[in-house]
Design a protein around this motif. Structure first.
Motif, PDB file in Angstrom:
ATOM      1  N   GLN A  31       8.607   1.743 -21.460  1.00  0.00           N
ATOM      2  CA  GLN A  31       7.942   2.923 -20.883  1.00  0.00           C
ATOM      3  C   GLN A  31       7.315   3.792 -21.976  1.00  0.00           C
ATOM      4  N   ARG A  32       6.005   4.028 -21.843  1.00  0.00           N
ATOM      5  CA  ARG A  32       5.368   4.960 -22.787  1.00  0.00           C
ATOM      6  C   ARG A  32       5.377   6.370 -22.204  1.00  0.00           C
ATOM      7  N   THR A  33       5.018   6.459 -20.902  1.00  0.00           N
ATOM      8  CA  THR A  33       4.986   7.782 -20.267  1.00  0.00           C
ATOM      9  C   THR A  33       5.772   7.725 -18.967  1.00  0.00           C
ATOM     10  N   ALA A  34       6.768   8.587 -18.861  1.00  0.00           N
ATOM     11  CA  ALA A  34       7.547   8.615 -17.617  1.00  0.00           C
ATOM     12  C   ALA A  34       6.663   9.142 -16.487  1.00  0.00           C
ATOM     13  N   THR A  73      -0.226  -2.731 -17.011  1.00  0.00           N
ATOM     14  CA  THR A  73      -0.892  -1.760 -17.887  1.00  0.00           C
ATOM     15  C   THR A  73      -2.207  -1.239 -17.323  1.00  0.00           C
ATOM     16  N   GLY A  74      -2.486  -1.543 -16.065  1.00  0.00           N
ATOM     17  CA  GLY A  74      -3.593  -0.877 -15.386  1.00  0.00           C
ATOM     18  C   GLY A  74      -4.965  -1.462 -15.640  1.00  0.00           C
ATOM     19  N   TYR A  75      -5.948  -0.594 -15.475  1.00  0.00           N
ATOM     20  CA  TYR A  75      -7.348  -1.037 -15.333  1.00  0.00           C
ATOM     21  C   TYR A  75      -8.295  -0.198 -16.178  1.00  0.00           C
ATOM     22  N   CYS A 126       0.838  -1.202   0.000  1.00  0.00           N
ATOM     23  CA  CYS A 126       0.000   0.000   0.000  1.00  0.00           C
ATOM     24  C   CYS A 126       0.877   1.258   0.000  1.00  0.00           C
ATOM     25  N   ASP A 127       0.279   2.375  -0.396  1.00  0.00           N
ATOM     26  CA  ASP A 127       1.002   3.648  -0.352  1.00  0.00           C
ATOM     27  C   ASP A 127       0.371   4.621   0.650  1.00  0.00           C
ATOM     28  N   VAL A 128      -0.618   4.118   1.381  1.00  0.00           N
ATOM     29  CA  VAL A 128      -1.136   4.860   2.538  1.00  0.00           C
ATOM     30  C   VAL A 128      -0.691   4.025   3.737  1.00  0.00           C
ATOM     31  N   SER A 154      -4.788  10.675 -17.637  1.00  0.00           N
ATOM     32  CA  SER A 154      -4.722   9.626 -16.615  1.00  0.00           C
ATOM     33  C   SER A 154      -5.949   8.741 -16.706  1.00  0.00           C
ATOM     34  N   TRP A 155      -5.944   7.682 -15.896  1.00  0.00           N
ATOM     35  CA  TRP A 155      -7.156   6.860 -15.824  1.00  0.00           C
ATOM     36  C   TRP A 155      -8.283   7.586 -15.093  1.00  0.00           C
ATOM     37  N   TYR A 156      -7.945   8.691 -14.385  1.00  0.00           N
ATOM     38  CA  TYR A 156      -9.016   9.489 -13.761  1.00  0.00           C
ATOM     39  C   TYR A 156      -9.963  10.043 -14.833  1.00  0.00           C
ATOM     40  N   GLY A 179       4.734  -0.819 -19.085  1.00  0.00           N
ATOM     41  CA  GLY A 179       4.060   0.119 -18.184  1.00  0.00           C
ATOM     42  C   GLY A 179       4.997   0.635 -17.114  1.00  0.00           C
ATOM     43  N   THR A 180       4.739   1.859 -16.687  1.00  0.00           N
ATOM     44  CA  THR A 180       5.520   2.465 -15.598  1.00  0.00           C
ATOM     45  C   THR A 180       4.576   3.250 -14.675  1.00  0.00           C
ATOM     46  N   GLY A 181       3.415   2.643 -14.364  1.00  0.00           N
ATOM     47  CA  GLY A 181       2.510   3.204 -13.359  1.00  0.00           C
ATOM     48  C   GLY A 181       2.887   2.683 -11.978  1.00  0.00           C
ATOM     49  N   SER A 182       1.994   2.873 -11.004  1.00  0.00           N
ATOM     50  CA  SER A 182       2.302   2.479  -9.618  1.00  0.00           C
ATOM     51  C   SER A 182       2.672   1.004  -9.513  1.00  0.00           C
ATOM     52  N   SER A 183       1.940   0.145 -10.236  1.00  0.00           N
ATOM     53  CA  SER A 183       2.207  -1.302 -10.123  1.00  0.00           C
ATOM     54  C   SER A 183       3.616  -1.614 -10.620  1.00  0.00           C
ATOM     55  N   ALA A 184       3.944  -1.091 -11.808  1.00  0.00           N
ATOM     56  CA  ALA A 184       5.253  -1.366 -12.402  1.00  0.00           C
ATOM     57  C   ALA A 184       6.369  -0.836 -11.509  1.00  0.00           C
ATOM     58  N   ILE A 185       6.158   0.355 -10.973  1.00  0.00           N
ATOM     59  CA  ILE A 185       7.212   1.009 -10.189  1.00  0.00           C
ATOM     60  C   ILE A 185       7.503   0.219  -8.906  1.00  0.00           C
ATOM     61  N   GLN A 186       6.483  -0.472  -8.394  1.00  0.00           N
ATOM     62  CA  GLN A 186       6.711  -1.359  -7.229  1.00  0.00           C
ATOM     63  C   GLN A 186       7.397  -2.656  -7.653  1.00  0.00           C
ATOM     64  N   LEU A 187       6.997  -3.155  -8.790  1.00  0.00           N
ATOM     65  CA  LEU A 187       7.425  -4.499  -9.217  1.00  0.00           C
ATOM     66  C   LEU A 187       8.852  -4.529  -9.789  1.00  0.00           C
ATOM     67  N   THR A 235      -0.967  14.936 -10.497  1.00  0.00           N
ATOM     68  CA  THR A 235      -2.224  14.881 -11.250  1.00  0.00           C
ATOM     69  C   THR A 235      -2.497  13.473 -11.768  1.00  0.00           C
ATOM     70  N   LYS A 236      -1.470  12.616 -11.754  1.00  0.00           N
ATOM     71  CA  LYS A 236      -1.679  11.174 -11.847  1.00  0.00           C
ATOM     72  C   LYS A 236      -1.329  10.669 -10.459  1.00  0.00           C
ATOM     73  N   ARG A 237      -1.743   9.460 -10.109  1.00  0.00           N
ATOM     74  CA  ARG A 237      -1.392   8.947  -8.781  1.00  0.00           C
ATOM     75  C   ARG A 237       0.122   9.064  -8.591  1.00  0.00           C
TER      76      ARG A 237
HETATM   77  O1  N01 Z   1      -1.862   1.231 -13.788  1.00  0.00           O
HETATM   78  P1  N01 Z   1      -1.655   2.671 -14.464  1.00  0.00           P
HETATM   79  P2  N01 Z   1      -1.250   0.673 -12.431  1.00  0.00           P
HETATM   80  N1  N01 Z   1       1.612   0.337 -24.362  1.00  0.00           N
HETATM   81  O2  N01 Z   1      -2.832   2.861 -15.347  1.00  0.00           O
HETATM   82  C1  N01 Z   1       1.135   1.813 -19.513  1.00  0.00           C
HETATM   83  C2  N01 Z   1      -3.417   1.947  -7.817  1.00  0.00           C
HETATM   84  N2  N01 Z   1      -2.176   1.294  -7.402  1.00  0.00           N
HETATM   85  O3  N01 Z   1      -1.714  -0.743 -12.292  1.00  0.00           O
HETATM   86  O4  N01 Z   1       0.821   6.338 -18.978  1.00  0.00           O
HETATM   87  C3  N01 Z   1       2.519   0.776 -23.487  1.00  0.00           C
HETATM   88  O5  N01 Z   1      -1.337   3.690 -13.472  1.00  0.00           O
HETATM   89  C4  N01 Z   1       0.726   3.208 -19.143  1.00  0.00           C
HETATM   90  O6  N01 Z   1       1.333   4.140 -19.982  1.00  0.00           O
HETATM   91  P3  N01 Z   1       0.624   5.587 -20.257  1.00  0.00           P
HETATM   92  C5  N01 Z   1      -3.136   3.421  -8.028  1.00  0.00           C
HETATM   93  O7  N01 Z   1      -4.277   4.158  -7.761  1.00  0.00           O
HETATM   94  C6  N01 Z   1      -1.599   1.713  -6.270  1.00  0.00           C
HETATM   95  O8  N01 Z   1       0.190   0.907 -12.348  1.00  0.00           O
HETATM   96  O9  N01 Z   1      -0.843   5.270 -20.514  1.00  0.00           O
HETATM   97  N3  N01 Z   1       2.258   1.124 -22.236  1.00  0.00           N
HETATM   98  C7  N01 Z   1       1.189   3.246 -17.697  1.00  0.00           C
HETATM   99  O10 N01 Z   1       2.553   3.494 -17.624  1.00  0.00           O
HETATM  100  C8  N01 Z   1      -2.785   3.424  -9.497  1.00  0.00           C
HETATM  101  O11 N01 Z   1      -2.875   4.701 -10.097  1.00  0.00           O
HETATM  102  C9  N01 Z   1      -0.413   1.152  -5.867  1.00  0.00           C
HETATM  103  O12 N01 Z   1       1.320   6.103 -21.408  1.00  0.00           O
HETATM  104  C10 N01 Z   1       0.988   1.038 -21.833  1.00  0.00           C
HETATM  105  C11 N01 Z   1       0.920   1.822 -17.221  1.00  0.00           C
HETATM  106  O13 N01 Z   1       0.850   1.009 -18.381  1.00  0.00           O
HETATM  107  C12 N01 Z   1      -3.762   2.424 -10.052  1.00  0.00           C
HETATM  108  O14 N01 Z   1      -3.837   1.408  -9.058  1.00  0.00           O
HETATM  109  C13 N01 Z   1       0.193   0.170  -6.628  1.00  0.00           C
HETATM  110  C14 N01 Z   1      -0.026   0.592 -22.686  1.00  0.00           C
HETATM  111  C15 N01 Z   1      -0.383   1.693 -16.485  1.00  0.00           C
HETATM  112  O15 N01 Z   1      -0.346   2.468 -15.338  1.00  0.00           O
HETATM  113  C16 N01 Z   1      -3.352   1.802 -11.356  1.00  0.00           C
HETATM  114  O16 N01 Z   1      -1.950   1.544 -11.331  1.00  0.00           O
HETATM  115  C17 N01 Z   1      -0.423  -0.235  -7.778  1.00  0.00           C
HETATM  116  C18 N01 Z   1       0.331   0.243 -24.004  1.00  0.00           C
HETATM  117  N4  N01 Z   1      -0.578  -0.163 -24.904  1.00  0.00           N
HETATM  118  C19 N01 Z   1      -1.613   0.328  -8.166  1.00  0.00           C
HETATM  119  N5  N01 Z   1      -1.185   0.600 -22.012  1.00  0.00           N
HETATM  120  C20 N01 Z   1       0.240   1.627  -4.646  1.00  0.00           C
HETATM  121  O17 N01 Z   1       1.398   1.875  -4.582  1.00  0.00           O
HETATM  122  C21 N01 Z   1      -0.895   1.037 -20.773  1.00  0.00           C
HETATM  123  N6  N01 Z   1       0.410   1.314 -20.678  1.00  0.00           N
HETATM  124  C22 N01 Z   1      -0.604   1.860  -3.527  1.00  0.00           C
END
Ligand code: N01
Ligand code: FAD
Length: 539
Positions: A210-213, A383-385, A59-61, A496-498, A187-195, A331-333
Motif C-alpha cells: 500500500q502506498r496510499t491508504a 495500479t489503475g489507468y 459495480c459500485d452503482v 487522484s487520477w482525476y 495498490g489499494t484503489g477500488s480494484s484492489a479493495i474488491q480483489l 475526493t478520490k473515488r
Molecule cells: O486504480 P486507482 P483502480 N507503487 O488508480 C497504487 C474505477 N473502478 O483500478 O494512491 C505503488 O484508483 C495507487 O497508489 P497511490 C473507479 O472509478 C471502480 O483501483 O497512487 N502503488 C493506488 O492505490 C476507480 O477510481 C470499481 O499512492 C502504486 C492504486 O495503485 C478507477 O476505476 C472497481 C503505484 C491504483 O488505484 C480506478 O481504480 C475498480 C506504484 N508505482 C475500479 N502506482 C468499483 O468498485 C499506482 N499505485 C465500481
C-alpha cells in the motif's frame, strides 16, 4: 458470434470502442440511417466489463441503476441477481444487449484503431487500424473509455521476475487459481479493495503493498429480492426520470438538506452510523450538503470512517497503517467493499506500508522494498489507468497539416462540454474530460452524451452541414467554468487520477465536471435548443 470482418472503406461514422458507450452509439446512429461501424480492440463487447475479470470485480452503482434506460422492454426483461452485480453478470448483460439489438454485425473485434487524420479539404477522417483497415468517415466517435488504458508502473526489474504477473484491467479470460501461492497485490484503489478479500481466501499468503491508504465503505451487497425488483420495475420509467434530475444520475437518495455544522455531534454520529453498511457511496456523501466543499465537515466524516477501521482491524499497528490521511473522503473515488478491512485480521494476509518502506525493485523471486525482500509466486498490479485522456491520446489523432491532439493537450485536455475539442472537426468524444462522466453513474452519463450526439448529427444531416467544430472561445469559457466549479470543492486537493497525479509527468489538471449530471444535462439541452451555441458549422 459473428464478426463484421469485411472491410468497408467509406462510412458515415466510425466508433472507437464497443463498451457501453460504443454499443449505445452504434444503436442510436443506426437509427439516423447512417452507415456506422465500431472497432473494438477486445474480442467481445462490454469494455470495462470485458477486460476487468479480476476476482471480486463488481459495480459500485446499484445494478438496477447501472444499466441502460433507453429501452423499457430491455430493463423490464433483464434480471439482475445482486444489488451490486459481479463482472460476469454485467458482461452477460452487455452480450445480451449486443444480441438483442443486433449490434455485432457492425462491430469489428480484435481491431485497434491506431490513427485518425482529418482532411479539411474533403471533410473526412481517415482512420487506420492495426489490422490494415483504412476507413474514410465523416464522423469519428470516440467511445474509447476513460478507464481503459491500464497502467503498470515503471518499477525496475519487472523483466527479471520469474513468477506470474497480472494487471486487474487486463485479466486473463480463464480464471487464475492462486491456491497455495504467495501473492502480492500492488495498490489499494477500488480494484484492489474488491480483489484483496477474494484472493486472500485462496492464496497461501497475500501481501498487500500500500502506498496510499484509501477510504472504503461496506457495500451491503445482497441478492436482489424478487418482490422488491417487481415493485421497482413497475415504476422504472419514473425512477429513471428522477435519476436524470440528480447530480450523480442515481435516484432514491434524498438530497441533503442540512450543513454538517447545523447538526449536533450526536446527530452527525447517527447520520453516519445509519449510512454505514447500508451500501452506496452516494448515501454516505449525501449526509450533509457541505461534505465535499468544507474541510471541517469532511474531516468529521473522514474521522468516522477511521474509527470504523480501528474498530474492525484487530492489530492496531496494521489499523494505523490503513488509516487514510492524505485526502478528504470522497475526493478520490470512494470505494465499496465486501470485507476489505476484515481481511487484515486473517493470518495469511500482511500489509506493507510503502510510505515507510518504498519499493526498490522487482527481483527474480518477488519484490524488494527498502526493508525486505518478499518472495512472491504472483504479483497483481492493481495500479489503475492512464485515466480520462489515456485511450484518446494512445491514438494518433490529428488534422492534416495541423497539430495532433497530443500536441494540443500537452498541458492538459481542453474541450467544449467534454464532447468536442476545438480544431478537430467532426470528432465527438463520449465521457471526455470536461464532462461529468466519472463523477456520476457512467451509464446514465453515456446515454446523455450519445443522445446529444445523435441529435447533433440529426441536425447536421438535415441542414446539409459538412463540418462541425467547437469554437475556441467557447471551449475556453467551458474550461474556465469546469475549473471554477472544481476549485469551489475539495476535489482538486487530492492526488487522484482525476488530476492525473497517478501518472508521472502528466499535467496536473482536474478533468471531470463536478457540477452534477443534472446541471450538465440542462446546459447541453440549452446549447442544442439555441441552435448549438459554441459550435461552428460549415456547409
Ligand atoms: O486504480 P486507482 P483502480 N507503487 O488508480 C497504487 C474505477 N473502478 O483500478 O494512491 C505503488 O484508483 C495507487 O497508489 P497511490 C473507479 O472509478 C471502480 O483501483 O497512487 N502503488 C493506488 O492505490 C476507480 O477510481 C470499481 O499512492 C502504486 C492504486 O495503485 C478507477 O476505476 C472497481 C503505484 C491504483 O488505484 C480506478 O481504480 C475498480 C506504484 N508505482 C475500479 N502506482 C468499483 O468498485 C499506482 N499505485 C465500481
Ligand atoms: P469502456 O468500457 O472502457 O470501453 C471502451 C472500449 O474501447 C474498450 O473495450 C477498449 O478496448 C476500446 N478501445 C479503446 N481504445 C481503442 C482503440 N484505439 N481501438 C479499438 N478499441 C479501443 N462506473 C460506474 O458508473 N459505476 C460502476 O460501478 C463502475 N465500476 C467500474 C469498475 C471498474 C473495474 C472500472 C475499471 C470502471 C468502472 N466504472 C464504473 C467506470 C466504467 O469504465 C464505466 O461505467 C463504463 O463501463 C465505461 O464504458 P465506455 O464504453 O465508456 O468505456
Amino acid at each position: 458470434m459473428t464478426d463484421a470482418s469485411t472491410r468497408t472503406s467509406r462510412l458515415d461514422a466510425v466508433i472507437v470502442g464497443a463498451g457501453f458507450a460504443g454499443m449505445y452509439a452504434l444503436h442510436k446512429l443506426r437509427g439516423l440511417g447512417l452507415s456506422v461501424r465500431a472497432f473494438e480492440a477486445g474480442s467481445g463487447v462490454g469494455g470495462t466489463w470485458y477486460w476487468n475479470r479480476y476476482p471480486g470485480a463488481r459495480c459500485d452503482v446499484e445494478s438496477l441503476e447501472y444499466s441502460y434506460s433507453f429501452s423499457d422492454p430491455l430493463q423490464q426483461e433483464w434480471e439482475w441477481p445482486e444489488r451490486f452485480s459481479a463482472q460476469p453478470d454485467i458482461l452477460k448483460y452487455a452480450n445480451h444487449v449486443a444480441d438483442r439489438f443486433d449490434l455485432r454485425r457492425d462491430i469489428q473485434f480484435n481491431t485497434r484503431v491506431k490513427s485518425a487524420v482529418f482532411s479539411r479539404s474533403s471533410n473526412l477522417w481517415t482512420v487506420q487500424t492495426d489490422r490494415g483497415d483504412v476507413i474514410e468517415a465523416r464522423f469519428c466517435i470516440m467511445a474509447s473509455g476513460n478507464l481503459s488504458l491500464p497502467r503498470v508502473p515503471d518499477i525496475q526489474g519487472i523483466e527479471s521476475y520469474k513468477g506470474e504477473w497480472y494487471h486487474t484491467g487486463q485479466w486473463p479470460k480463464t480464471p487464475v487459481d492462486f491456491t497455495g501461492k504467495r501473492v502480492g497485490v500492488i495498490g489499494t484503489g477500488s480494484s484492489a479493495i474488491q480483489l484483496i478479500p477474494v484472493v486472500a481466501e485462496q492464496a497461501k499468503h497475500l501481501t498487500v503493498f500500500q502506498r496510499t491508504a484509501n477510504f472504503s465503505l461496506p457495500s451491503g451487497n445482497e441478492p436482489l429480492d424478487p418482490a422488491f425488483v417487481r415493485a421497482f420495475k413497475q415504476r422504472y420509467t419514473e425512477h429513471r426520470a428522477e435519476a436524470d434530475r440528480t447530480p450523480f444520475g442515481i435516484a432514491g437518495h434524498p438530497p441533503p438538506t442540512k450543513f454538517s455544522r447545523e447538526a449536533t455531534p450526536q446527530e452527525r454520529e447517527q447520520a453516519y452510523t445509519a449510512r454505514w453498511g447500508t451500501g452506496g457511496n452516494i448515501a454516505f456523501l449525501y449526509a450533509y450538503k457541505d461534505l465535499l466543499v468544507d474541510k471541517e465537515a469532511n474531516e468529521i466524516a473522514s474521522d468516522f470512517v477511521r474509527r470504523k477501521i480501528r474498530e474492525t482491524v484487530k492489530n492496531q499497528a496494521v489499523a494505523e497503517d490503513l488509516l487514510p490521511n492524505d485526502h478528504y473522503i470522497g475526493t478520490k473515488r470512494l470505494c465499496l467493499d465486501l470485507g476489505y478491512y476484515e481481511t487484515f485480521n486473517r493470518d495469511n494476509v500482511s500489509l506493507v506500508n510503502l510510505r515507510k518502506a518504498p519499493i526498490e525493485t522487482i527481483t527474480e523471486r518477488g519484490l524488494r522494498t527498502t526493508q525486505a525482500e518478499h518472495a512472491l509466486d504472483a504479483i497483481i498490479f492493481a495500479t489503475g489507468y492512464d485515466a480520462m485522456t489515456g485511450a484518446l491520446l494512445d491514438i494518433d489523432i490529428r488534422v492534416e497539416n495541423g497539430p495532433s491532439l497530443r500536441d494540443k493537450w500537452a498541458a492538459g485536455p481542453t474541450t467544449y462540454l467534454g464532447l468536442l475539442t476545438a480544431g478537430f472537426p467532426n470528432l465527438l468524444i463520449i465521457t471526455g474530460p470536461g464532462s461529468p462522466s466519472v463523477k456520476s453513474n457512467m451509464i446514465a452519463a453515456i446515454e446523455q452524451h450519445v443522445d446529444w450526439i445523435h441529435d447533433l448529427l440529426a441536425h447536421v444531416k438535415a441542414s446539409g452541414i459538412a463540418r462541425v467544430e467547437a469554437d475556441p472561445q467557447s471551449e475556453q469559457s467551458w474550461v474556465s467554468h469546469v475549473n471554477d466549479v472544481a476549485n469551489s470543492t475539495l476535489y482538486p486537493l487530492a492526488n487522484s487520477w482525476y488530476v492525473g497525479a497517478n501518472i508521472p509527468g502528466k499535467p496536473r489538471v482536474f478533468m471531470p465536471y463536478v457540477a452534477g449530471l443534472d446541471k450538465y444535462r440542462v446546459i447541453c439541452n440549452d446549447v442544442a435548443a439555441s441552435g448549438y451555441r459554441g459550435l461552428v458549422m460549415e456547409r
